[in-house]
Every structure is written in C-alpha cells, then in structure tokens.
Design an enzyme around this catalytic site. Sequence first.
Site, short mmCIF file in Angstrom:
data_model
loop_
_atom_site.label_atom_id
_atom_site.label_comp_id
_atom_site.label_asym_id
_atom_site.label_seq_id
_atom_site.Cartn_x
_atom_site.Cartn_y
_atom_site.Cartn_z
CB CYS A 11 -0.89 -0.02 1.23
SG CYS A 11 -2.24 1.16 1.16
CB CYS A 87 -4.07 1.14 -1.53
SG CYS A 87 -2.44 1.66 -2.04
CB CYS A 95 5.70 -3.05 -8.57
SG CYS A 95 4.09 -2.69 -7.86
#
Length: 163
Positions: A11, A87, A95
């Site tokens: 998150c 989220c 990422c």
Amino acid sequence: MAKHYNVLFLCTGNSARSIMAEAILNHRGTGVFTAYSAGSHPSGTPRPEALAQIAASGMPTEGLRCKSWDEFAGPGATVMDFVFTVCDDAANEVCPYWPGQPMTAHWGIADPASVKGTSEEIQRAFHDAFVVLERRIGLFLSLPLASLERLLIQQQIEEIGRA
C-alpha cells in the site's frame, strides 16, 4: 510437510491496510506463511487506529513498522511467493522487480485513513477494512496451494480480490 510461503502486502503509505494484512496473515498463517508489508512512499509510522484494531482482535502489534518496498526488491531480499496490493494507488504504480517472480493480485480496499468524521466513524472505517482483509486472507488460507497448478492459483487469488 507443507511448503512455506512468503507474502508481501503493498500500500502506498504502508500505515494501515497493508500493516493490518501483515498482522492478520502472520497470526492466522503461523508456520506456513510469513507476511510482510511495505509501501512505495511509507508514511513513517503505522496509524494508531490500525494498531488499535489489530490489538483489539487479539493479535500482536510488536515489530509492525512502515517499510519501503525497496527492502524487498534488491539483491539478497527475501523471495516472495505472493505480492498483493491493497490500495488502488499502489496497484497503479510501477513496482520494482520482485525476486522469485511471485504471483500477484490486487485486493483493493477503501482507505480508512482517508475517512474524515467523528472518532467513531474513523474507527468504523478501520474496522470495516480489517474485516474485509480478514475475509480475503481467510479465503486465501483455504486454498490448497500445494496441490493447485500455478495458473489456477493465480485465478483464485485474483478472484479473492473481487470478494
């Protein structure tokens, strides 16, 4: 003997939802799962409301801290079997490379930290997020991971995010 699985919950701020998910899975998945949490822009400290919800559920809060996802992306990092974003912001971010090519899924949950209102309304938002996380983690724990094909596991973890 069952395989051991490492799970990372992401998150953006790593202060509430991912922290609660880490605590839930470490409590319920003892011996088979080790859960971690991190964020792209960790806020510095876990939200007291998240820690209170964890403690009220009889789970330990010791050692829970906000961490950067960089801790889990570099050489020598713990290899993850699963990475879940909890989220929408983290799900839409680029990422890092996760060693071991873990299975990933998005388990989006409304941000309790963004709720404005009375202390009761804020507490309710954290409770609601916790309940959703507990339900999804319970579904995840019920999967016979050792006997399922990788593609079926991927389908199942994506489906859990819609539950």
